[in-house]
Structures are given as C-alpha cells and as structure tokens.
Design a protein around this motif. Structure first.
Motif, PDB file in Angstrom:
ATOM      1  N   GLU A  18       1.031  -1.317  -0.138  1.00 59.62           N
ATOM      2  CA  GLU A  18       0.102  -0.115  -0.017  1.00 59.62           C
ATOM      3  C   GLU A  18       0.844   1.224  -0.100  1.00 59.62           C
ATOM      4  O   GLU A  18       0.733   2.148  -0.906  1.00 59.62           O
ATOM      5  N   ASP A  19       2.125   1.292   0.802  1.00 64.28           N
ATOM      6  CA  ASP A  19       2.959   2.430   1.080  1.00 64.28           C
ATOM      7  C   ASP A  19       3.481   2.594  -0.426  1.00 64.28           C
ATOM      8  O   ASP A  19       3.599   3.714  -0.997  1.00 64.28           O
ATOM      9  N   PHE A  20       3.831   1.462  -1.194  1.00 59.78           N
ATOM     10  CA  PHE A  20       4.579   1.585  -2.222  1.00 59.78           C
ATOM     11  C   PHE A  20       3.598   2.128  -3.494  1.00 59.78           C
ATOM     12  O   PHE A  20       4.001   2.809  -4.327  1.00 59.78           O
ATOM     13  N   VAL A  21       2.447   1.564  -3.445  1.00 55.11           N
ATOM     14  CA  VAL A  21       1.502   2.026  -4.368  1.00 55.11           C
ATOM     15  C   VAL A  21       1.264   3.435  -4.285  1.00 55.11           C
ATOM     16  O   VAL A  21       1.308   4.121  -5.501  1.00 55.11           O
ATOM     17  N   TYR A  22       1.291   3.864  -3.353  1.00 53.53           N
ATOM     18  CA  TYR A  22       0.985   5.592  -3.242  1.00 53.53           C
ATOM     19  C   TYR A  22       2.380   6.249  -3.333  1.00 53.53           C
ATOM     20  O   TYR A  22       2.332   7.396  -3.485  1.00 53.53           O
ATOM     21  N   GLU A  23       3.539   5.548  -3.340  1.00 53.63           N
ATOM     22  CA  GLU A  23       4.714   6.165  -3.946  1.00 53.63           C
ATOM     23  C   GLU A  23       4.494   6.628  -5.432  1.00 53.63           C
ATOM     24  O   GLU A  23       5.148   7.315  -6.164  1.00 53.63           O
ATOM     25  N   LEU A  24       3.806   5.659  -6.092  1.00 54.76           N
ATOM     26  CA  LEU A  24       3.482   5.686  -7.794  1.00 54.76           C
ATOM     27  C   LEU A  24       2.446   6.304  -8.125  1.00 54.76           C
ATOM     28  O   LEU A  24       2.439   6.686  -9.272  1.00 54.76           O
ATOM     29  N   VAL A  25       1.439   6.466  -7.257  1.00 52.44           N
ATOM     30  CA  VAL A  25       0.209   7.154  -7.569  1.00 52.44           C
ATOM     31  C   VAL A  25      -0.231   8.228  -6.987  1.00 52.44           C
ATOM     32  O   VAL A  25       0.384   8.453  -5.646  1.00 52.44           O
ATOM     33  N   ASP A  26      -1.188   8.929  -7.144  1.00 52.49           N
ATOM     34  CA  ASP A  26      -1.769  10.267  -6.121  1.00 52.49           C
ATOM     35  C   ASP A  26      -2.062   9.646  -4.802  1.00 52.49           C
ATOM     36  O   ASP A  26      -2.805   8.848  -4.548  1.00 52.49           O
ATOM     37  N   GLU A  51      -9.132   1.901  -3.094  1.00 54.61           N
ATOM     38  CA  GLU A  51      -9.521   1.105  -4.254  1.00 54.61           C
ATOM     39  C   GLU A  51      -9.247   1.881  -5.309  1.00 54.61           C
ATOM     40  O   GLU A  51      -8.727   0.994  -6.407  1.00 54.61           O
ATOM     41  N   GLU A  52      -9.533   3.105  -5.604  1.00 59.59           N
ATOM     42  CA  GLU A  52      -9.093   3.713  -6.840  1.00 59.59           C
ATOM     43  C   GLU A  52      -7.515   3.878  -7.030  1.00 59.59           C
ATOM     44  O   GLU A  52      -7.094   3.550  -8.312  1.00 59.59           O
ATOM     45  N   ALA A  53      -6.790   4.057  -6.014  1.00 58.62           N
ATOM     46  CA  ALA A  53      -5.198   3.912  -6.200  1.00 58.62           C
ATOM     47  C   ALA A  53      -4.926   2.677  -6.544  1.00 58.62           C
ATOM     48  O   ALA A  53      -4.135   2.432  -7.413  1.00 58.62           O
ATOM     49  N   GLN A  54      -5.607   1.624  -6.089  1.00 55.26           N
ATOM     50  CA  GLN A  54      -5.046   0.223  -6.245  1.00 55.26           C
ATOM     51  C   GLN A  54      -5.513  -0.167  -7.803  1.00 55.26           C
ATOM     52  O   GLN A  54      -4.470  -0.501  -8.597  1.00 55.26           O
ATOM     53  N   ARG A  79      -3.458  -0.456 -13.370  1.00 52.83           N
ATOM     54  CA  ARG A  79      -3.755  -0.167 -14.786  1.00 52.83           C
ATOM     55  C   ARG A  79      -2.305   0.630 -15.375  1.00 52.83           C
ATOM     56  O   ARG A  79      -2.105   0.180 -16.453  1.00 52.83           O
ATOM     57  N   GLU A  80      -1.866   1.270 -14.743  1.00 60.05           N
ATOM     58  CA  GLU A  80      -0.579   2.125 -15.108  1.00 60.05           C
ATOM     59  C   GLU A  80       0.789   1.390 -14.941  1.00 60.05           C
ATOM     60  O   GLU A  80       1.755   1.540 -15.872  1.00 60.05           O
ATOM     61  N   HIS A  81       0.906   0.590 -13.966  1.00 59.91           N
ATOM     62  CA  HIS A  81       2.155   0.042 -13.646  1.00 59.91           C
ATOM     63  C   HIS A  81       2.105  -1.400 -13.546  1.00 59.91           C
ATOM     64  O   HIS A  81       3.403  -2.147 -13.785  1.00 59.91           O
ATOM     65  N   ARG A  82       1.210  -2.092 -13.607  1.00 63.49           N
ATOM     66  CA  ARG A  82       1.204  -3.560 -13.728  1.00 63.49           C
ATOM     67  C   ARG A  82       0.289  -4.011 -14.854  1.00 63.49           C
ATOM     68  O   ARG A  82      -0.769  -4.854 -14.246  1.00 63.49           O
TER      69      ARG A  82
END
Length: 264
Positions: A193-201, A207-210, A215-218
């Motif tokens: 979760e922390d890693f995801v938020y390093e790469l998205v807003d 749920e939207e961040a995931q 979509r954008e990175h995997r």
C-alpha cells in the motif's frame, strides 16, 4: 485434497506481517508447529497472538532473530534445531531510479533477499537430508522475470533466488527433500500500500489507487487486482505438504497471470 502437516515443524522468516504472516497462519491451520520470525520480539509475540486467534490450539514458537546475520541464524537454530519446512520469505523492496541505486543499496538487497535465504538453507538442509524428508521454499516475485524499471535491484535479487532454488534442489536430489521457488505477483500488503502511493496520487482512496496502480504500472495482470496474501499462502502450503512430493526444482507462479508465458 487433505493438506496435512501434523507432526511437522515449520520456520517462516519475516512472518510478523503480510505474506509471511499469512503463510505461518496457513501452515498452522494444516497442523504444523510453526516458528514465527522477525527481528522485533514484541512484533513476533503480536503475530503469534493473531495466529492463535485464528487457529485456536495452534502450536506456535517465538523465534525472534535477525536472519540476515550468521548470529541470527544460530539463534534460530537454538530455538528450532530441526525444522521440516523452511520458508524463506524475508525480503525488502522499494522504488528507486535505476541510476540512483548505490553500491550500498545493491549489497543490502543481496544480503537480505538472497544471502539470508542461502545461509538458512545451508544451516537446515543437511538435517532434512539426513531425516529423509523436508521442504525448502523461496518466496520470489514476478519481478524475477519481468524486471521492474522502478526497482531493478529488487528484481535482480529475486532473479537470483530462482537460481538458488534450482541449485539447492539439485543438491537435495534423491533425498526426499524438495526445494521450490514461489513467484508471487503484485500482492496486497501494508508495505505494498505504501509502495502504491509512492507511484500514484496519494490523495486517491485505496480502491481507486489500487486500480490506477494496476492499470498504469502492472497492466499485464490478468486478475487486474492485487493478490491477497492468503492466495500466496495456499500455494506454499501445497508445496509444503506430502502431496507435492514430485514437485521440486520448480518456479511456481501465483502471479495472477502477470508473467506473459505459457510455461510455469
């Protein structure tokens, strides 16, 4: 299928949270005596409490130690001298521009993600061979095959684990001990979760961040969602069971179809 580990003892490194905790819980549910490992004794006890709550009557062993050091491995051996199942789950990851990864970081990733697993295998595999039964597993990643540009040091360390697993499987040939590597796909853990938020807003709801991350990175994922830790644990449990006696030297995928290959 009855995945029964009654009478077996398992060590799961890095098992105070995430995939490691899910694996430890799953093995306990199958009847194994499970040693929970982490560097912090308080966190180990907390994890044991969580497992005990989910698996009443489980036989659990506190094994706090830094397994990235020889001293830590010997401390584990003092608590658990003869595990039947060794799950090398401990690992670190993090995003870093490729040209900014320092020598020190490269060494740190190798020490934690690769050498710790080698050292533990070297310590416990001989006993398994002498007893004529054992299971050694390495938790790798889709990044072992599909090297992520945002963390190539992590990808390289997981690629190395594939060779480590195959090599030790050859060492264990004909002894009743199997050695395999599990390639976990993008998995939903606190660290991820922390890693995801390093790469998205970072202001996006989870749920939207995931969805944005996938979509954008995997985008290769056929699941199009993060995998839950328990889904990785189910494969680990099968490989640890007597039913997987003919599976060794393999790299088995629990990646949600992320790796674009028809081979395992």
């Amino acid at each position: 299928m009855k995945l029964d580990l009654d009478g077996r003892t398992a060590l799961v490194t890095g098992s105070t949270q995430g995939i490691g905790l899910a694996i430890a819980t799953c093995l306990a549910q199958a009847g194994a005596r499970v040693a929970v490992n982490g560097r912090d004794g308080a966190r180990v006890e907390e994890a044991i409490g969580k497992i005990a709550e989910r698996v009443p009557g489980a036989e659990l062993v506190a094994a706090p130690a830094d397994v990235t050091t020889p001293e830590g491995v010997e401390r584990i051996a003092g608590v658990l001298p003869a595990p039947d199942v060794l799950i090398n789950n401990l690992g670190i990851f993090g995003a870093r521009p490729a040209l900014e990864i320092t020598d020190e970081e490269w060494r740190r990733y190798f020490e934690i993600n690769v050498l710790a697993a080698i050292r533990l295998t070297r310590r416990f595999l001989p006993g398994m061979q002498e007893r004529g039964w054992g299971r050694v597993q390495y938790i790798a990643s889709d990044s072992a095959v599909v090297t992520p540009v945002e963390m190539i040091h992590y990808g390289v360390s997981k690629t190395a684990l594939l060779a480590v697993g195959r090599g030790f499987a050859k060492e264990a040939a004909g002894t009743g001990v199997t050695v395999n590597t599990v390639l976990a796909g993008p998995t939903h853990t606190e660290g991820v979760e922390d890693f995801v938020y390093e790469l998205v807003d970072e202001d996006l709801p989870w749920e939207e961040a995931q969805r944005t991350f996938m979509r954008e990175h995997r985008p290769q994922s056929l699941l199009q969602r993060l995998i839950e830790p328990e889904e990785i644990a189910h494969m680990v449990l099968y490989l640890a069971s007597p039913l997987a006696s003919a599976t060794t030297g393999g790299a088995l995928r629990v990646d949600g179809g992320y790796v674009d290959s028809i081979l395992p």
